[in-house]
Enzyme design. Structure first.
Site, PDB file in Angstrom:
ATOM      1  N   ASP A  20     114.719 -32.024 -44.720  1.00 52.14           N
ATOM      2  CA  ASP A  20     115.291 -30.835 -44.923  1.00 52.14           C
ATOM      3  C   ASP A  20     114.894 -30.217 -45.940  1.00 52.14           C
ATOM      4  O   ASP A  20     114.821 -28.877 -46.182  1.00 52.14           O
ATOM      5  CB  ASP A  20     116.907 -31.118 -44.841  1.00 52.14           C
ATOM      6  CG  ASP A  20     117.491 -31.605 -43.678  1.00 52.14           C
ATOM      7  OD1 ASP A  20     116.839 -31.225 -42.630  1.00 52.14           O
ATOM      8  OD2 ASP A  20     118.384 -32.158 -43.710  1.00 52.14           O
ATOM      9  N   ASP A  41     120.792 -38.494 -42.656  1.00 58.85           N
ATOM     10  CA  ASP A  41     120.800 -37.594 -44.108  1.00 58.85           C
ATOM     11  C   ASP A  41     121.453 -38.703 -44.927  1.00 58.85           C
ATOM     12  O   ASP A  41     122.250 -39.467 -44.886  1.00 58.85           O
ATOM     13  CB  ASP A  41     121.738 -36.452 -43.609  1.00 58.85           C
ATOM     14  CG  ASP A  41     121.109 -35.476 -42.594  1.00 58.85           C
ATOM     15  OD1 ASP A  41     119.847 -35.387 -42.721  1.00 58.85           O
ATOM     16  OD2 ASP A  41     122.118 -34.578 -42.111  1.00 58.85           O
TER      17      ASP A  41
END
Length: 180
Positions: free
Chosen positions: A142, A126
């Protein structure tokens, strides 16, 4: 039962597969860049106090839930991919479903992108962080899943009707076999 697939349907499915490959490649490329240029380095502000690039190895789900549940996440991703493949295969090649094709392809791409990370390295990379609202750090996969799921729910509530999903019914298939 007529199992012959129309040329238009074959084209839809081929485009779906190509789009999934391209979207997963984009997700994986951004994660590669994050590993190369962000890992073990301070966050890079894009818009001071609002948005920054900040590397994180995430072994859980959103908001840090279910840490270190690799097998569970992989099984869920595989299940999601099978369900989406089934829906895409069964979906009529009617223009009405074009947006649903796109949204399901985006969700599948996000699920596949994060699943690849979990299989390869036991965590998801991330790197996008909204500082202003202290939103959990996320990635391109995401974004695919979140935005597409939100739009799918809106379409489900306000555009598609219940009978627009009759192509998924097992009853319909059974009735068809009984008639024959």
């Amino acid at each position: 039962m007529n199992t012959k697939m129309s040329k238009k349907k074959k084209i839809f499915l081929a485009v779906d597969i190509i789009m999934i490959i391209l979207l997963v490649a984009l997700d994986q490329f951004t994660k590669y860049l994050a590993c190369e240029y962000l890992q073990d380095k301070p966050a890079i502000p894009l818009i001071k106090g609002i948005l920054e690039l900040n590397f994180l190895k995430n072994s859980g789900a959103a908001f840090g839930m279910l840490q270190n549940q690799k097998v569970f996440f992989i099984l869920v991703a595989v299940l999601i991919l099978f369900i989406i493949a089934y829906v895409l295969f069964r979906m009529p090649d009617d223009k009405k479903y074009n947006i649903m094709h796109i949204l399901l392809v985006m969700i599948a791409s996000g699920a596949a992108g994060n699943m690849i990370d979990r299989i390869r390295q036991d965590y998801v990379v991330d790197f996008i962080y909204f500082v202003i609202i202290n939103f959990p750090i996320f990635n391109v996969a995401d974004i695919y899943v979140t935005v597409s799921t939100f739009l799918f729910v809106i379409l489900f509530l306000f555009y598609y009707k219940e009978n627009d999903f009759s192509f998924l019914s097992f009853k319909q298939q059974k009735k068809y076999r009984e008639i024959k």
